[in-house]
Design an enzyme around this catalytic site. Structure first.
Site, PDB file in Angstrom:
ATOM      1  N   TRP A 136       0.825  -1.206   0.000  1.00 24.12           N
ATOM      2  CA  TRP A 136       0.000   0.000   0.000  1.00 24.12           C
ATOM      3  C   TRP A 136       0.863   1.261   0.000  1.00 24.12           C
ATOM      4  O   TRP A 136       0.344   2.353   0.115  1.00 24.12           O
ATOM      5  CB  TRP A 136      -0.930  -0.002   1.219  1.00 24.12           C
ATOM      6  N   ASP A 137       2.181   1.101  -0.062  1.00 26.25           N
ATOM      7  CA  ASP A 137       3.112   2.241   0.032  1.00 26.25           C
ATOM      8  C   ASP A 137       2.993   2.911   1.392  1.00 26.25           C
ATOM      9  O   ASP A 137       3.009   4.133   1.505  1.00 26.25           O
ATOM     10  CB  ASP A 137       2.859   3.244  -1.099  1.00 26.25           C
ATOM     11  N   TYR A 138       2.903   2.094   2.454  1.00 21.41           N
ATOM     12  CA  TYR A 138       2.798   2.605   3.815  1.00 21.41           C
ATOM     13  C   TYR A 138       4.194   2.716   4.445  1.00 21.41           C
ATOM     14  O   TYR A 138       4.479   2.124   5.490  1.00 21.41           O
ATOM     15  CB  TYR A 138       1.913   1.688   4.668  1.00 21.41           C
ATOM     16  N   LYS A 186       2.400   6.176   7.953  1.00 25.18           N
ATOM     17  CA  LYS A 186       1.351   6.571   7.022  1.00 25.18           C
ATOM     18  C   LYS A 186       0.003   5.979   7.405  1.00 25.18           C
ATOM     19  O   LYS A 186      -1.048   6.517   7.071  1.00 25.18           O
ATOM     20  CB  LYS A 186       1.722   6.139   5.600  1.00 25.18           C
TER      21      LYS A 186
END
Length: 789
Positions: free
Chosen positions: A456-458, A486
């Site tokens: 999730w690009d966290y 994030k």
């Protein structure tokens, strides 16, 4: 009016039927029918049309209150458009009623309808007038210490109170100033002291960059204020007047950089040394160079590397133009500059290494390298070998604890971001984590992962923050580390060992990924600690400037895959909330170490993650996504990805405001003290046009805050062009100043030789917020006549 109601009714009926087919609300279809009937009656000059419309408005208001409560922001798209039409009818009733009079139509109930309509209009007008005022959202009373005892952590004991020598003022990134000349009682008198224009505006000729961000936090060291520009220049000015003292231009190659940004520079000095470069400024650039400059003159330090310059691509192997660059300043500890780097997102597998390195601040020699793929080797790779490619990078600012000799690394994940099949084992272990490494050896001491198998690009996007918390019953202080994510979790660890100070449980998360993907069945969640993560979205949480774009957002919401947090990306399109822009971003948190209060500014924006099978896209000529899309081709995986904001046709976020919030957290009791929307709609609006309406909706923000001993919070960061001061006690806005562009940066606070306390901010805007190209650094202070002694 009849035509307007007919067109509105047709749109509502069409969209309402689509929404019903998606198992959504029936209101819009029913409303469409009512509007069609009312409109047709008005076209026939029958008063029944007016009566039906008044009844429709009353029913709509009742439905809106049932669905969203007494929140003016939530009511706005549901009722304002229809009430505005009703108000027009009421204000022009004599003219409006003439067609009815010509037909000599007598319909009972006209006068009661006028009374009901007027009452509705006045009620809603009053509700929205109340909504135009700032919302403070105080959750509970606070035992506020007006004059806290001086409990200063070891990493700030040697810092002069009026200086700001590190990115976060302290090596641990607290963003706390012990100055108290500016107070809640006199902050309203703050005025602009000076403005400096760097000349670095917009994208330089030949640049292919898609974004421009003036994100620098100026350092106040000795008798100078030093900062960098998005064009990689370093500038020193007078802290008291803003007059230029020196400027260094590395003539960085910016043509291939995906965006232009520099968050700051670093300062180092050799105790007792004199002469050239006894005091040094270190800066890194978008073309992967690091420079050491004499802090007094801006000249290169000749002993550092080769004429003051080192190449950060050494040992990296192939580095394509624009694939590896540095945006955050190095972290200085024990004579070493520790620096990570940013690799381009979502273009291909096997991008440059995420290695973190420490360089001697005087000579530029490599002290150690932390390569996740070869943790046993801390030296430059031998001839023919390279640092492990594709490992998670450390792009956010790094913090450290000089007394413990530990450096805290916030990591991203292995690119591409949104498909994790086939990732390296070391990436699965260290991605989206905080890693503590020994400052002298570069060896790992401990690590904690905030998201498992992150697709999730966290990233951990912000500088971890050190704070000493009171020990229980007279025991020594607890050496804590706050890790903003994030996801919206603020994990709290013992910074010596990585032991969790709050309980964390592994909870099941949605499954059902695309072929080739393998998800983690659980993710870590804190208990007995407030979360800044948003609640799960519902259809009724969709928003808009009008009922029509709200209806669009509802339909789109029902079409997307969404099962709450950690719903995996899909070919269908998955709603990610929070999205990859993050609840926390690189601004992180600021901490009052005496009152033990953390201040957080957060984003609440939705993103649509859509995977496209490789066979359905052309790999030739594909570039990293632009125009607000954080996706890309993801070459080397089965899928390209689009990661675009979830917006209405009017380019307004589809989820209900606030989109930006500022909060205060008591670290001792672990309770939220207050929470307020951050930013107004004045500089924002449909299609990117400023609305000039001071509605406190809370807007997207990126940047950080500063806390002062006197009990103030200073923050810009928002999409509107405003620097604000809040009362730490209750979150009330006490002062604001309009900037030429939004201040997408973190302020710093310092004292000049004249004895005045200054607040300084870089104001250059941000392409992601639609307005950019400014070059101003602005300082604010109390008038000399009002300055406290």
């Amino acid at each position: 009016m009849g035509v307007i109601l007919l067109l509105s009714g047709a749109a509502m009926l069409y969209g309402g039927v689509r929404l019903i087919k998606l198992d959504g609300s029936w209101y819009y279809a029913i409303a469409g029918v009512a509007l069609l009937v009312a409109g047709s009656q008005l076209l026939l000059a029958r008063r029944a049309g007016f009566l039906i419309y008044v009844g429709f408005c009353a029913a709509t208001l009742a439905w809106a209150l049932f669905e969203s409560g007494w929140n003016p922001i939530a009511l706005l798209p549901r009722v304002l458009f229809f009430l505005a039409l009703l108000i027009v009818m009421l204000l022009t009733w004599r003219w409006f009623a003439r067609p009815f009079a010509r037909h000599q139509e007598r319909v009972r109930g006209t006068k009661p309808a006028l009374l009901v309509g007027s009452t509705l209009a006045l009620f809603v007008f009053g509700l929205f007038a109340a909504g135009l005022q700032p919302v403070h959202g105080v959750d509970q009373a606070m035992a506020f210490e007006e004059h806290p005892t001086d409990v200063m952590p070891g990493d700030s004991a040697s810092i002069a109170p009026g200086d700001w020598p590190h990115y976060g003022r302290t090596p641990g990134g607290q963003r706390y100033s012990p100055l108290e000349q500016i107070t809640p009682a006199n902050v309203a008198n703050l005025t602009r002291a000076w403005t400096f224009h760097s000349g670095a505006t917009g994208l330089p000729p030949g640049s292919k960059a898609g974004e421009f961000m003036f994100e620098a936090t100026p350092l106040k060291v000795r008798d100078k204020l030093v900062f960098c520009t998005p064009h990689a220049e370093v500038i020193a000015v007078s802290p008291e007047t803003g007059e230029s003292i020196w400027r260094f231009n590395p003539h960085a190659s910016l043509g291939a950089a995906p965006f232009l940004a520099c968050r700051g520079v670093s300062y180092d000095e050799t105790p007792g040394a004199t002469g050239v470069c006894a005091h040094r400024i270190l800066t890194a650039t978008l073309d992967a160079k690091m420079y050491a400059l004499d802090a007094d003159t801006g000249q290169r330090c000749p002993e550092f590397g080769k004429n003051g310059e080192i190449d950060l691509t050494a040992g990296m192997g192939l580095v394509k133009p624009g694939f590896y660059y540095v945006t955050s300043p190095p972290s200085i500890i024990r004579g070493k500059a520790v620096i990570g780097g940013w690799v381009i997102d979502n273009v291909e597998r096997g991008e440059p290494s995420g290695v973190v390195r420490a360089f001697d601040t005087r000579t530029g020699e490599l002290a150690w390298a932390f390569d996740m793929g070869r943790t046993d080797r801390t030296t430059l790779p031998p001839e023919g070998e390279f640092y492990t490619r594709g490992t998670p990078n450390v792009w956010a600012p790094i913090s450290n604890d000089p007394a413990l000799g530990l450096v805290y690394l916030p990591t991203g994940n292995e690119t591409p971001d949104f498909f994790g099949g086939g990732r390296q084992a070391v990436s699965e272990k260290y991605a989206s984590s905080v890693i503590a490494v020994d400052a002298d050896s570069g060896k790992i001491r401990w690590h904690f992962q905030t998201t498992h198998h992150d697709i999730w690009d966290y990233d951990v996007p912000a500088q971890p923050t050190t704070v000493d918390l009171p020990g229980a019953q007279g025991k020594p202080p607890v050496l804590a580390l706050l890790v903003p994510t994030k996801r919206g979790e603020l994990f709290t660890l013992d910074r010596r060992t990585g032991t969790l100070l709050t309980q964390v449980v592994e909870r099941p998360v949605p499954q059902g990924a695309v072929p080739g993907e393998k998800l983690s069945h659980t993710q870590p969640f804190q208990t007995f600690m407030p979360t800044f993560a948003p609640a799960k979205l519902r259809e009724s949480d969709m928003w808009g400037a009008t009922p029509f774009d709200q209806l669009y957002c509802r339909i789109r919401f029902k079409q997307l895959r969404y099962e709450g947090p950690f719903t995996p990306p899909s070919v269908q399109g998955t709603l990610a909330y929070p999205g990859s822009a993050g609840v926390f971003e690189w601004g992180g948190v600021s901490v009052d170490p005496s009152r033990h209060i953390a201040v957080a500014n957060n984003n609440y924006m939705t993103i649509i993650n859509t995977l496209t099978p490789r066979g359905a896209v052309s790999a030739s000529g594909m570039q990293n996504s632009k125009g607000g899309d954080f996706g890309g081709p993801q070459l080397g995986t089965p899928y390209a990805v689009s990661a675009a904001p979830f917006l209405s046709p009017l380019t307004i976020p589809c989820n209900q405001p606030p989109w930006g919030v500022i909060s205060a957290l008591d670290l001792k009791t672990r309770r939220i003290l207050w929470r307020s929307p951050l930013g107004s709609a004045y500089d924002n609006g449909p299609l990117g046009i400023s609305s000039h309406v001071p509605l406190q909706v809370g807007v997207p923000n990126m940047g950080g805050s500063v806390v002062t001993r006197s009990g103030l919070i200073f923050i810009a960061a928002t999409a509107d062009r405003t620097l604000r001061a809040f009362d730490l006690r209750n979150g009330r806005e006490l002062w604001h100043a309009t900037l030429p562009f939004s201040g997408i940066a973190t302020p710093s606070v310092y004292e000049g030789k004249d004895g005045r306390q200054y607040v300084v901010i870089a104001a250059g805007g941000h392409t992601g917020f639609g307005k950019f190209g400014g070059d101003a650094v602005m300082a604010f202070a109390l008038p000399k006549t009002l300055r406290s002694n």
